[in-house]
Design an enzyme around this catalytic site. Structure first.
Site, short mmCIF file in Angstrom:
data_model
loop_
_atom_site.label_atom_id
_atom_site.label_comp_id
_atom_site.label_asym_id
_atom_site.label_seq_id
_atom_site.Cartn_x
_atom_site.Cartn_y
_atom_site.Cartn_z
N ASP A 101 22.89 133.54 37.99
CA ASP A 101 24.29 133.81 38.33
C ASP A 101 25.26 133.03 37.44
O ASP A 101 26.45 133.34 37.41
CB ASP A 101 24.57 133.46 39.80
CG ASP A 101 23.80 134.37 40.75
OD1 ASP A 101 23.09 135.27 40.28
OD2 ASP A 101 23.90 134.16 41.97
N ARG B 175 15.72 139.26 36.86
CA ARG B 175 15.32 137.86 37.02
C ARG B 175 13.91 137.58 36.52
O ARG B 175 13.52 136.44 36.37
CB ARG B 175 15.40 137.53 38.51
CG ARG B 175 16.29 136.38 38.83
CD ARG B 175 16.59 136.28 40.28
NE ARG B 175 15.46 136.04 41.14
CZ ARG B 175 15.55 135.98 42.47
NH1 ARG B 175 16.72 136.12 43.07
NH2 ARG B 175 14.50 135.78 43.20
#
Ligand code: F6P
Length: 399
Positions: free
Chosen positions: A125, A291
């Site tokens: 993030d 991810r």
């Protein structure tokens, strides 16, 4: 006696966690420390938690995920900080290195009042750190934590998917809504500019469906297809996350995001139903595909160096430092700062996630700004134009 230090990985995994572990293990070996790896984040330091001796040969820095596994265990909410400290002392840990994002750091802050720590950031993030000082000129070298290890790789994966999707968008004149991760901040979503996203919707700016519909209409007139990248953290006009599944809270009290692309696609379909058939509107949630997998070289190398630095900090007795990545004249360098200098906390001592710097975003056009491309330049180079593969110069007849 030989020093014994510990390491753990908390929160969501990233592709560069094993690289940080490798850096820590290499430096620990060089300095003659024994390294203990605690399994599954903070869970590993609680009763029943598992740990092992971690040596460099066990770790492949080019492999994604985390060898130590991870969890979102919250020692503060569970009131188990004292138990954790007791266990760390019991097995003779002289200093601990948690690798994590804002939630893991919130626990670190509390533990550091009673235990020697040095932290390394990670999160796709990119929301741990501080933006450059305010002002019209952006001083990138004053951005504390230029990026969090894990972010560049996730961004490169998102870029690739967004770019690839164009061929299908073109073939069917589609309007795609791609949902990028980033619960609180639009950093990852903004990176999609490098995959030539037409419109980028970030959570830092209130969602305005009518304005978005108008922007989509204009783009479709221009290109006959549109790729919109939306952040999973977008909130509706009531300030609530737009999710399609049942509301679920994690141990840190966050609602699990997911599904706003579907909700937005439907809202746009309704607003633009006179112009486009229903099937034009499609949504894709990329989720963990962003991810997973191997780190890109820059991410891996910075993560290794940040890990090494954290061990050096423990060796030199620097208390509660954070190994951050800084942009310098010669490239990206890890630099250790006291925790309070690189993160902000709220009145409950919780680490506040770093929002996307709005100088990097052009609100009106739903696009990256020149300052934004300046930010990404050391990671992805110059922003290129959308390559055209169409029949632009062909001689058309009409039947
Ligand atoms: O670690 C950050 C993050 O990837 C967020 O972008 C996302 O909202 C969340 O983790 C997802 O977590 P989980 O994998 O636990 O569902």
């Amino acid at each position: 006696m030989r020093k014994r230090i510990g390491v753990l990985t908390g929160g969501g995994d990233t592709s560069a966690l094993n690289a940080t572990l490798k850096g820590i293990a290499l430096k620990a070996e060089e300095l003659g420390f024994e390294l203990i790896g605690f399994m599954e984040g903070w869970r590993g330091v609680l009763e029943g938690g598992r740990y092992c001796v971690l040596t460099p040969d066990l770790i492949d820095e080019n492999y994604g995920g985390t060898l130590l596994k991870s969890s979102r265990t919250n020692l503060i909410a569970a009131n188990r900080l004292d138990e954790a400290i007791e266990n760390l002392k019991k097995i003779g840990i002289d200093g601990l290195i948690p690798i994590g994002g804002d939630d893991t750091m919130t626990v670190s802050v509390e533990l550091s009042k009673q235990f020697i720590m040095a932290s390394v950031t990670k999160t796709i993030d990119n929301d741990v750190g501080l933006n450059p000082p305010e002002g019209s000129a952006v001083n990138y070298s004053k951005m504390f934590n230029y990026f969090c290890p894990g972010f560049p790789t996730a961004a490169s994966r998102l870029i690739r998917y967004v770019q690839d999707l164009r061929t299908t968008a073109y073939s069917h004149n589609r309007i795609f809504f791609v949902e990028a991760m980033g619960r609180d901040a639009g950093w990852l979503t903004l990176a999609s500019a490098y995959g030539h996203a037409d419109l980028i919707v970030v959570p830092e700016i209130p969602y305005e469906p009518d304005r978005l519909a108008e922007a989509i209409r204009r783009k479709h007139i221009e290109n006959e297809n549109v790729v919109v990248v939306v952040s999973e953290g977008i909130r509706n006009q009531k300030g609530e996350l737009m999710i399609t599944s049942k509301k679920e809270l994690d141990a840190f009290g966050h609602t699990r995001p997911g599904g706003c692309s579907e909700i937005i696609a439907e809202a746009m379909r309704l607003r633009l139903s006179k112009e486009f058939p229903s099937a034009t509107f499609r949504h894709i949630i990329l989720g963990h595909l962003q991810r997973c997998g191997s780190p890109i070289a820059l991410d891996r190398d910075c993560a290794i160096k940040a890990g090494e630095l954290a061990v050096r900090a423990l060796d030199e007795g620097q208390l509660n430092g954070v190994a951050t990545i800084m942009r310098t004249e010669t490239g990206m360098e890890p630099v250790l700062y006291p925790m309070d200098q690189v993160i902000k906390r709220d009145e409950n001592n919780k680490v506040i996630p770093r929002s996307l710097d709005l100088r990097f975003y052009n609100v009106e056009d739903y696009q990256i700004s020149p300052a934004g491309t300046g930010y990404f330049r050391p990671i992805f180079g110059d922003l290129t134009k959308l390559p055209t593969h169409d029949l632009g110069t062909a001689n058309f007849g009409v039947i």
